[in-house]
Design a protein around this motif. Structure first.
Motif, PDB file in Angstrom:
ATOM      1  N   ILE A   1      15.275  40.548  29.541  1.00 36.56           N
ATOM      2  CA  ILE A   1      14.508  41.905  30.646  1.00 36.56           C
ATOM      3  C   ILE A   1      13.275  41.019  30.261  1.00 36.56           C
ATOM      4  CG2 ILE A   1      14.549  44.056  30.528  1.00 36.56           C
ATOM      5  CD1 ILE A   1      17.479  43.286  30.317  1.00 36.56           C
ATOM      6  N   THR A   2      13.086  40.771  32.018  1.00 39.24           N
ATOM      7  CA  THR A   2      11.908  41.220  31.656  1.00 39.24           C
ATOM      8  C   THR A   2      10.843  42.243  32.292  1.00 39.24           C
ATOM      9  OG1 THR A   2      12.530  39.589  34.464  1.00 39.24           O
ATOM     10  CG2 THR A   2      11.759  38.470  31.965  1.00 39.24           C
ATOM     11  N   SER A   3      11.388  43.292  32.926  1.00 38.46           N
ATOM     12  CA  SER A   3      10.803  44.263  33.151  1.00 38.46           C
ATOM     13  C   SER A   3      10.902  45.759  32.130  1.00 38.46           C
ATOM     14  CB  SER A   3      10.471  44.732  34.675  1.00 38.46           C
ATOM     15  OG  SER A   3      12.077  44.975  35.483  1.00 38.46           O
ATOM     16  N   VAL A   4       9.789  46.591  32.499  1.00 38.48           N
ATOM     17  CA  VAL A   4      10.798  48.456  32.094  1.00 38.48           C
ATOM     18  C   VAL A   4      12.252  48.753  32.718  1.00 38.48           C
ATOM     19  CG1 VAL A   4       9.786  50.582  31.927  1.00 38.48           C
ATOM     20  CG2 VAL A   4       8.433  48.837  31.350  1.00 38.48           C
ATOM     21  N   PRO A   5      12.026  48.645  34.079  1.00 38.25           N
ATOM     22  CA  PRO A   5      13.049  49.017  34.697  1.00 38.25           C
ATOM     23  C   PRO A   5      14.462  48.148  34.190  1.00 38.25           C
ATOM     24  CG  PRO A   5      11.504  49.447  36.069  1.00 38.25           C
ATOM     25  CD  PRO A   5      10.893  48.143  35.146  1.00 38.25           C
ATOM     26  N   PHE A   6      14.157  47.566  34.046  1.00 41.82           N
ATOM     27  CA  PHE A   6      15.722  46.652  33.364  1.00 41.82           C
ATOM     28  C   PHE A   6      16.157  47.027  32.380  1.00 41.82           C
ATOM     29  CE2 PHE A   6      16.030  42.780  36.495  1.00 41.82           C
ATOM     30  CZ  PHE A   6      15.692  43.450  37.871  1.00 41.82           C
ATOM     31  N   ALA A   7      15.106  46.564  31.308  1.00 40.48           N
ATOM     32  CA  ALA A   7      15.211  47.833  30.189  1.00 40.48           C
ATOM     33  C   ALA A   7      16.281  48.727  30.128  1.00 40.48           C
ATOM     34  CB  ALA A   7      14.073  47.707  29.320  1.00 40.48           C
ATOM     35  N   GLU A   8      15.443  49.777  30.916  1.00 37.84           N
ATOM     36  CA  GLU A   8      16.017  50.983  30.838  1.00 37.84           C
ATOM     37  C   GLU A   8      17.768  51.448  31.622  1.00 37.84           C
ATOM     38  OE1 GLU A   8      11.827  53.497  31.421  1.00 37.84           O
ATOM     39  OE2 GLU A   8      13.171  52.770  33.048  1.00 37.84           O
ATOM     40  N   LEU A   9      17.580  50.485  32.163  1.00 35.84           N
ATOM     41  CA  LEU A   9      18.727  50.357  32.870  1.00 35.84           C
ATOM     42  C   LEU A   9      20.413  49.820  32.088  1.00 35.84           C
ATOM     43  CD1 LEU A   9      18.047  49.444  36.708  1.00 35.84           C
ATOM     44  CD2 LEU A   9      19.405  51.758  35.478  1.00 35.84           C
TER      45      LEU A   9
ATOM     46  N   ASP B   1       3.458  43.423  28.250  1.00 35.87           N
ATOM     47  CA  ASP B   1       4.478  44.265  28.951  1.00 35.87           C
ATOM     48  C   ASP B   1       5.544  43.608  28.339  1.00 35.87           C
ATOM     49  OD1 ASP B   1       2.666  44.203  30.917  1.00 35.87           O
ATOM     50  OD2 ASP B   1       2.792  41.957  32.064  1.00 35.87           O
ATOM     51  N   ASN B   2       5.899  43.107  26.894  1.00 37.03           N
ATOM     52  CA  ASN B   2       6.800  42.507  26.196  1.00 37.03           C
ATOM     53  C   ASN B   2       6.801  43.998  25.265  1.00 37.03           C
ATOM     54  OD1 ASN B   2       8.363  40.633  27.379  1.00 37.03           O
ATOM     55  ND2 ASN B   2       7.159  39.578  25.723  1.00 37.03           N
TER      56      ASN B   2
END
Length: 147
Positions: free
Chosen positions: A87-95, A116-117
């Protein structure tokens, strides 16, 4: 919340900071499964430690850090019961949490900065699984562990 964390040499520099962030800012009980130095190691060895901790119920979630997050994700996802992704972004982490009920997040220590991490880890640990139509899909993913 119990979180197991590990890295390889590519993620070692961020591991301590992210572990402290989870403890201090997110009130997590963090278990560091290594390594203890930044010397070159084989990422599958450390991915397996975290993946087994999650699969066995010793940890609720796992955090793995390597150069890209890809090798850790490939390795951790081989352990039955684990749903791991790079995972490289907050939206991807949420999804990843909302739709896939992910339980091991794999981070890039070389291409994503520590701030960012940390935001990715926060999103991963604080976002709930939506269930509903996603439950059927996650069940199908987990059936693949039986093959």
């Amino acid at each position: 919340m119990r979180v197991a964390i590990a890295s390889d040499h590519g993620g070692f520099d961020q591991k301590g900071e992210i572990a402290r962030y989870m403890q201090d800012e997110l009130a997590c009980e963090v278990t560091d499964l290594g390594p203890d130095t930044g010397d070159s190691v084989d990422y599958p060895d450390f991915a397996a430690k975290v993946a087994h901790a999650v699969a066995n119920g010793e940890a609720d979630y796992g955090v793995l850090i390597c150069g890209t997050g890809i090798g850790m994700a490939l390795s951790a996802d081989k352990v039955p019961g684990v749903r791991a992704s790079s995972i490289t972004s907050v939206p991807f982490a949420e999804l990843f949490r909302q739709h896939n009920n992910g339980n091991v997040v794999c981070l890039s220590g070389r291409f994503v900065d520590v701030e960012d991490n940390e935001a990715i880890v926060k999103a991963f640990l604080t976002t709930d699984f939506e269930g509903g139509r996603h439950e059927r899909r996650v069940a199908k993913i987990m059936e693949l562990d039986e093959e």
